[in-house]
Scaffold this motif. Structure first.
Motif, PDB file in Angstrom:
ATOM      1  N   GLY A  57     106.355 -18.620  15.735  1.00 17.53           N
ATOM      2  CA  GLY A  57     105.673 -18.431  14.994  1.00 17.53           C
ATOM      3  C   GLY A  57     104.301 -18.001  13.804  1.00 17.53           C
ATOM      4  O   GLY A  57     104.275 -17.675  12.831  1.00 17.53           O
ATOM      5  N   LEU A  58     103.863 -19.277  14.803  1.00 11.42           N
ATOM      6  CA  LEU A  58     102.670 -19.115  13.471  1.00 11.42           C
ATOM      7  C   LEU A  58     101.433 -18.248  14.427  1.00 11.42           C
ATOM      8  O   LEU A  58     100.513 -17.539  13.882  1.00 11.42           O
ATOM      9  CB  LEU A  58     102.137 -20.277  14.336  1.00 11.42           C
ATOM     10  N   ARG A  59     101.805 -17.233  15.427  1.00  9.36           N
ATOM     11  CA  ARG A  59     101.148 -16.388  15.822  1.00  9.36           C
ATOM     12  C   ARG A  59     101.257 -15.271  14.573  1.00  9.36           C
ATOM     13  O   ARG A  59     101.023 -13.921  13.969  1.00  9.36           O
ATOM     14  CB  ARG A  59     102.080 -15.828  17.233  1.00  9.36           C
ATOM     15  N   LEU A  60     102.923 -14.560  13.880  1.00 10.10           N
ATOM     16  CA  LEU A  60     102.824 -14.202  12.828  1.00 10.10           C
ATOM     17  C   LEU A  60     101.958 -13.712  11.180  1.00 10.10           C
ATOM     18  O   LEU A  60     101.607 -12.362  11.680  1.00 10.10           O
ATOM     19  CB  LEU A  60     103.855 -13.896  12.194  1.00 10.10           C
ATOM     20  N   PRO A  61     101.816 -15.153  10.899  1.00 12.44           N
ATOM     21  CA  PRO A  61     100.853 -14.957   9.668  1.00 12.44           C
ATOM     22  C   PRO A  61      99.882 -14.717  10.168  1.00 12.44           C
ATOM     23  O   PRO A  61      99.054 -13.647   9.837  1.00 12.44           O
ATOM     24  CB  PRO A  61     101.049 -16.201   9.292  1.00 12.44           C
ATOM     25  N   GLY A 121     110.073  -6.778  16.434  1.00  9.83           N
ATOM     26  CA  GLY A 121     110.480  -7.188  17.373  1.00  9.83           C
ATOM     27  C   GLY A 121     112.205  -6.569  17.691  1.00  9.83           C
ATOM     28  O   GLY A 121     112.357  -6.000  17.390  1.00  9.83           O
ATOM     29  N   GLY A 122     112.239  -7.878  19.086  1.00  7.91           N
ATOM     30  CA  GLY A 122     113.357  -7.139  19.753  1.00  7.91           C
ATOM     31  C   GLY A 122     114.274  -7.823  19.350  1.00  7.91           C
ATOM     32  O   GLY A 122     113.895  -9.515  18.499  1.00  7.91           O
ATOM     33  N   SER A 123     115.585  -8.217  19.161  1.00  5.30           N
ATOM     34  CA  SER A 123     116.502  -8.687  18.503  1.00  5.30           C
ATOM     35  C   SER A 123     116.298 -10.154  19.424  1.00  5.30           C
ATOM     36  O   SER A 123     117.403 -11.225  18.303  1.00  5.30           O
ATOM     37  CB  SER A 123     117.817  -8.080  18.575  1.00  5.30           C
ATOM     38  N   ASP A 124     115.699 -10.535  20.495  1.00  2.49           N
ATOM     39  CA  ASP A 124     115.964 -12.167  20.395  1.00  2.49           C
ATOM     40  C   ASP A 124     114.884 -12.698  19.863  1.00  2.49           C
ATOM     41  O   ASP A 124     114.825 -14.183  20.540  1.00  2.49           O
ATOM     42  CB  ASP A 124     115.780 -11.691  22.083  1.00  2.49           C
ATOM     43  N   GLN A 125     114.049 -12.102  19.940  1.00  5.31           N
ATOM     44  CA  GLN A 125     112.926 -12.449  18.577  1.00  5.31           C
ATOM     45  C   GLN A 125     113.928 -12.795  17.150  1.00  5.31           C
ATOM     46  O   GLN A 125     112.302 -13.559  16.599  1.00  5.31           O
ATOM     47  CB  GLN A 125     111.860 -11.591  19.028  1.00  5.31           C
ATOM     48  N   TRP A 126     114.400 -12.696  16.369  1.00  8.74           N
ATOM     49  CA  TRP A 126     114.575 -12.577  15.615  1.00  8.74           C
ATOM     50  C   TRP A 126     114.011 -14.345  15.134  1.00  8.74           C
ATOM     51  O   TRP A 126     113.866 -14.349  14.066  1.00  8.74           O
ATOM     52  CB  TRP A 126     116.283 -12.611  15.134  1.00  8.74           C
ATOM     53  N   GLY A 127     114.588 -15.297  15.953  1.00  8.58           N
ATOM     54  CA  GLY A 127     114.434 -16.566  15.523  1.00  8.58           C
ATOM     55  C   GLY A 127     113.233 -17.157  15.073  1.00  8.58           C
ATOM     56  O   GLY A 127     112.166 -17.091  14.252  1.00  8.58           O
ATOM     57  N   ASN A 128     112.301 -16.238  15.745  1.00 16.71           N
ATOM     58  CA  ASN A 128     111.163 -16.316  15.188  1.00 16.71           C
ATOM     59  C   ASN A 128     110.082 -15.660  14.850  1.00 16.71           C
ATOM     60  O   ASN A 128     109.045 -16.135  13.675  1.00 16.71           O
ATOM     61  CB  ASN A 128     110.301 -15.891  16.730  1.00 16.71           C
ATOM     62  N   ILE A 129     110.695 -14.505  14.890  1.00 19.73           N
ATOM     63  CA  ILE A 129     110.593 -13.401  13.159  1.00 19.73           C
ATOM     64  C   ILE A 129     110.235 -14.420  11.402  1.00 19.73           C
ATOM     65  O   ILE A 129     109.448 -14.709  11.136  1.00 19.73           O
ATOM     66  CB  ILE A 129     111.106 -12.222  13.285  1.00 19.73           C
ATOM     67  N   VAL A 130     112.057 -14.733  11.990  1.00 15.24           N
ATOM     68  CA  VAL A 130     112.201 -15.725  10.454  1.00 15.24           C
ATOM     69  C   VAL A 130     110.982 -16.645  10.606  1.00 15.24           C
ATOM     70  O   VAL A 130     110.953 -17.236   9.336  1.00 15.24           O
ATOM     71  CB  VAL A 130     113.797 -15.964  10.339  1.00 15.24           C
ATOM     72  N   ASN A 131     111.030 -17.782  11.418  1.00 12.34           N
ATOM     73  CA  ASN A 131     109.848 -18.898  11.413  1.00 12.34           C
ATOM     74  C   ASN A 131     108.460 -18.275  10.411  1.00 12.34           C
ATOM     75  O   ASN A 131     107.911 -19.034   9.920  1.00 12.34           O
ATOM     76  CB  ASN A 131     110.090 -19.248  12.702  1.00 12.34           C
ATOM     77  N   LEU A 170     106.569 -18.994   7.924  1.00 11.74           N
ATOM     78  CA  LEU A 170     105.469 -19.486   7.660  1.00 11.74           C
ATOM     79  C   LEU A 170     104.116 -18.909   6.806  1.00 11.74           C
ATOM     80  O   LEU A 170     103.096 -19.604   6.191  1.00 11.74           O
ATOM     81  CB  LEU A 170     104.685 -19.448   9.076  1.00 11.74           C
ATOM     82  N   ALA A 171     104.117 -17.430   7.061  1.00 16.40           N
ATOM     83  CA  ALA A 171     103.429 -16.437   6.415  1.00 16.40           C
ATOM     84  C   ALA A 171     103.437 -17.152   4.597  1.00 16.40           C
ATOM     85  O   ALA A 171     102.615 -17.076   3.686  1.00 16.40           O
ATOM     86  CB  ALA A 171     103.755 -15.138   6.308  1.00 16.40           C
ATOM     87  N   ARG A 172     104.021 -16.757   4.471  1.00 19.93           N
ATOM     88  CA  ARG A 172     104.612 -17.363   3.052  1.00 19.93           C
ATOM     89  C   ARG A 172     104.341 -18.217   2.421  1.00 19.93           C
ATOM     90  O   ARG A 172     103.484 -18.837   1.529  1.00 19.93           O
ATOM     91  CB  ARG A 172     106.175 -17.107   2.701  1.00 19.93           C
ATOM     92  N   ARG A 173     104.529 -19.808   3.113  1.00 18.35           N
ATOM     93  CA  ARG A 173     104.181 -20.669   2.588  1.00 18.35           C
ATOM     94  C   ARG A 173     102.110 -20.915   3.524  1.00 18.35           C
ATOM     95  O   ARG A 173     101.930 -21.399   1.970  1.00 18.35           O
ATOM     96  CB  ARG A 173     104.795 -21.660   3.659  1.00 18.35           C
ATOM     97  N   MET A 174     102.158 -19.904   4.361  1.00 17.42           N
ATOM     98  CA  MET A 174     100.334 -19.882   4.399  1.00 17.42           C
ATOM     99  C   MET A 174      99.745 -19.771   3.225  1.00 17.42           C
ATOM    100  O   MET A 174      98.540 -20.322   2.922  1.00 17.42           O
ATOM    101  CB  MET A 174     100.247 -20.019   5.609  1.00 17.42           C
ATOM    102  N   ASP A 175     100.211 -18.838   2.322  1.00 18.02           N
ATOM    103  CA  ASP A 175      99.276 -17.861   1.784  1.00 18.02           C
ATOM    104  C   ASP A 175     100.190 -17.059   0.423  1.00 18.02           C
ATOM    105  O   ASP A 175      99.816 -16.165  -0.423  1.00 18.02           O
ATOM    106  CB  ASP A 175      98.271 -16.445   2.320  1.00 18.02           C
ATOM    107  N   GLY A 176     101.470 -16.984   0.690  1.00 18.88           N
ATOM    108  CA  GLY A 176     102.412 -16.700  -0.321  1.00 18.88           C
ATOM    109  C   GLY A 176     103.021 -14.965  -0.312  1.00 18.88           C
ATOM    110  O   GLY A 176     102.868 -13.994  -0.593  1.00 18.88           O
ATOM    111  N   ALA A 177     102.205 -14.562   1.326  1.00 20.88           N
ATOM    112  CA  ALA A 177     102.819 -13.227   1.782  1.00 20.88           C
ATOM    113  C   ALA A 177     104.209 -12.511   1.486  1.00 20.88           C
ATOM    114  O   ALA A 177     104.902 -14.256   2.128  1.00 20.88           O
ATOM    115  CB  ALA A 177     102.674 -12.310   2.622  1.00 20.88           C
ATOM    116  N   GLU A 178     104.403 -11.556   1.240  1.00 16.54           N
ATOM    117  CA  GLU A 178     105.534 -10.898   1.459  1.00 16.54           C
ATOM    118  C   GLU A 178     105.959 -10.353   2.460  1.00 16.54           C
ATOM    119  O   GLU A 178     104.836  -9.360   3.306  1.00 16.54           O
ATOM    120  CB  GLU A 178     105.638 -10.385  -0.153  1.00 16.54           C
ATOM    121  N   VAL A 179     106.749 -10.958   3.869  1.00 15.31           N
ATOM    122  CA  VAL A 179     106.173 -10.259   5.112  1.00 15.31           C
ATOM    123  C   VAL A 179     108.164  -9.826   5.451  1.00 15.31           C
ATOM    124  O   VAL A 179     108.710 -10.249   5.266  1.00 15.31           O
ATOM    125  CB  VAL A 179     105.757 -11.374   6.272  1.00 15.31           C
TER     126      VAL A 179
END
Length: 199
Positions: A29-33, A46-56, A60-69
């Protein structure tokens, strides 16, 4: 993370969950922002197996800089036997020539399971659907000609027409002609060593 079904199910079944496995979601999840910021794209894919990581990562992106992803997933690519097609799977197909030479790349597609030929032709080639349907309907030893078309078409798209033609010629020289194709890796043994092995 305890709210994710994958974690809940493991804990409910009293299966072990290592610290590394549990925290993988955080590191992924930290890689995404950082990726979103670097690319300026508000989409995590990503692949459907990465859904949880994408949600995280979205959280994190929203909390770190308010980005809408936004998150987008695609179904996992699997073979007929249910194996995942990816870098974590044994025998993964690599696009990079250094990781998988053109001959091996061509052979990967040529040796596809008969049941995967139609699916792979649809996903990985630009052939017309009626031609794919014709190739997919081939049975017995005739399916091999469909596999050659698959191997040639995918190799042409990824490695170029010359690589596809060279790989097909090597296969014909090696398997149909009983020779050894130029593109095959080979080793030479010193004559002394060969003689000592035969004793």
């Amino acid at each position: 993370m305890l709210s994710f079904d994958s974690v809940k199910q493991r804990l409910d079944r009293e299966q072990s969950l290592s610290f590394l496995e549990f925290n993988y979601m955080i590191s992924a999840g930290l890689r995404l922002p950082r990726t979103v910021a670097a690319l300026w794209l508000p989409v995590a894919a990503g692949g459907s197996d990465q859904w949880g990581n994408i949600v995280n990562g979205i959280e994190l992106a929203r909390r770190m800089d308010g980005a809408e992803v936004f998150g987008v997933t695609t179904p996992l690519l699997t073979t007929a036997d249910g194996s995942k097609m990816g870098k974590t799977a044994a025998g993964a197909v690599w696009l990079n020539e250094d990781a998988l030479p053109a001959w091996d790349f061509w052979q990967y597609w040529r040796n596809a399971d008969d049941r995967d030929v139609g699916k792979f032709l649809r996903l990985f080639t630009d052939l017309p659907l009626d031609e794919i349907a014709r190739l997919e309907s081939l049975e017995g030893s005739e399916i091999n000609s469909a596999k050659i078309v698959l191997a040639n078409e995918v190799t042409k798209l990824v490695r170029g027409k010359d690589a596809a033609l060279a790989a097909e010629a090597t296969a014909a020289a090696t398997f149909a002609g009983g020779g050894v194709g130029q593109d095959l890796r080979h080793s030479r043994w010193p004559k002394k060593r060969s003689a000592s092995l035969m004793r």
